[in-house]
Write an enzyme that holds these catalytic residues in place. Structure first.
Site, PDB file in Angstrom:
ATOM      1  N   TRP A 114       0.857  -1.185   0.000  1.00 54.23           N
ATOM      2  CA  TRP A 114       0.000   0.000   0.000  1.00 54.23           C
ATOM      3  C   TRP A 114       0.893   1.235   0.000  1.00 54.23           C
ATOM      4  CZ3 TRP A 114      -1.820   2.819   4.797  1.00 54.23           C
ATOM      5  CH2 TRP A 114      -2.818   3.763   4.496  1.00 54.23           C
ATOM      6  N   LYS A 145     -13.454  -0.599   5.614  1.00 61.92           N
ATOM      7  CA  LYS A 145     -14.007  -1.529   4.635  1.00 61.92           C
ATOM      8  C   LYS A 145     -15.054  -2.447   5.247  1.00 61.92           C
ATOM      9  CE  LYS A 145      -9.916  -0.160   2.923  1.00 61.92           C
ATOM     10  NZ  LYS A 145      -8.930   0.620   3.698  1.00 61.92           N
ATOM     11  N   ASP A 197      -0.674  -4.873   9.486  1.00 67.50           N
ATOM     12  CA  ASP A 197      -1.674  -3.934   8.995  1.00 67.50           C
ATOM     13  C   ASP A 197      -2.910  -4.760   8.652  1.00 67.50           C
ATOM     14  OD1 ASP A 197      -3.216  -2.000   7.810  1.00 67.50           O
ATOM     15  OD2 ASP A 197      -1.742  -1.411   6.307  1.00 67.50           O
TER      16      ASP A 197
END
Length: 345
Positions: A75, A192, A156
């Site tokens: 990311w 999300k 993460d």
């Protein structure tokens, strides 16, 4: 929440207590020994980015001189977050363009070559951008390697429940590392899996082997948070806490996540079949072996430009495409665009 008459007063620096309890239970499991023994420092943060950012600030202050290793690719904000804290970062190999899969051998080689005690950023599930996760057996090897080298894992976790549709399955890796006796950091996001993008709901968890160390760690995290955002936002944390804490809503949430993950898995199957029909000489198995919202296609920037300019299919230039936005009715069109762009560019 309206009936309860909640106010808009400041939360404590560490965050809403009900949310902090809920988030660590989702991460480790409700009855995990680390929770019972008060060995987890939990700080409510501004989504996953905030969790990573305050974690990076802690590492810069208390683990000075150590290099952070991040996957290649990763990311994009990982580089910014650690770089802005003045922490040196390096890549470890992750993606194999020839197989459009995991370069596990290269990953292990790079982490073995890293200096002892390095910080290793790992994606808990649904690796972004590739959608390629290690197998349970490979996660075990990585845990063993981190223990052998004294590396500090920093997970993460942005897609728990959104990868397989199962909260527990998606928490396999961090739970495994903790159960192996490793101390870890974990940034969590609810953007999300609860759709709370604009509410900035997340947490940083530091799982340690000693309750006193966890207490001291939380104290230092609060000092850092005070300078970064002072107090975390209230509304989104209350939503998350209400959903997790209410049996009926929690069951419905899990059903919805399973439904979403199942829909993405279904369109993956449909897309793979359509691609194999049009271009049988190419191996398209990566479409279904990858997991989560994204597929890392291995397409070149020139091929991506063709997708955008000729076919009006928009994707990042590294070849990542979001399958969360793909409907079954558009699978044939997308397959035509992919095959045309690969064959002619």
């Amino acid at each position: 929440m309206l009936a309860a008459g909640y106010n808009k007063e400041y939360l404590p620096i560490e965050g809403l207590d009900a949310f902090r309890q809920a988030t660590v239970q989702l991460l480790l499991g409700k009855d995990h020994p680390a929770i019972k023994e008060s060995r987890v420092a939990v700080l409510q943060a501004l989504s996953g980015t905030g969790g990573l950012r305050v974690g990076a600030a802690f590492l810069a202050r208390w683990m000075q001189g150590r290099t952070v290793y991040i996957s290649n690719p990763t990311w994009g904000n990982h580089r910014n977050i650690f770089g802005d804290e003045g922490i040196k970062w390096e890549y470890y190999r992750y993606f194999n363009p020839e197989t459009v899969g995991l370069n596990f051998e290269g990953l292990v080689e790079d982490l073995k070559a890293a200096p002892d005690g390095s910080i290793v950023v790992l994606h808990g599930c649904a690796h972004n951008p590739t959608g390629i996760d290690p197998t349970p057996e490979q996660w075990q090897q990585l845990a063993d390697l981190c223990k052998q080298k004294g590396h500090f894992p920093f997970f993460d976790v942005a897609y728990q429940g959104f990868a397989t549709g199962d909260l527990d399955k998606d928490a396999f890796a961090p739970r495994l590392f903790v159960d192996q006796g490793l101390e870890i950091m974990v940034a969590q996001s609810y953007s999300k899996n609860l759709g709370l993008y604009g509410e900035r709901v997340g947490a940083l968890n530091v799982v340690l082997n000693d309750a006193q160390a966890a207490k001291a760690t939380l104290s230092q995290l609060k000092r850092l948070a005070r300078a970064l955002w002072s107090n975390p936002p209230t509304h989104g944390a209350r939503i998350a806490a209400e959903v997790v804490g209410d049996a009926t809503m929690f069951k419905l949430w899990k059903q919805e996540m399973a439904g979403m993950a199942g829909r993405i898995a279904r369109v993956r199957e449909e897309l793979r079949a359509a691609l194999e029909k049009r271009y049988p000489d190419k191996d398209w198995s990566f479409i279904t072996s990858q997991i989560g919202m994204f597929s890392y296609t291995g397409m070149t920037p020139q091929q991506v430009d063709s997708m955008t300019n000729k076919h009006a299919v928009f994707m990042t230039r590294d070849g990542r495409i979001s399958l969360a936005g793909l409907s079954s009715s558009k699978v044939e069109y997308l397959a035509d665009a992919i095959v045309d762009s690969i064959k002619n560019h």
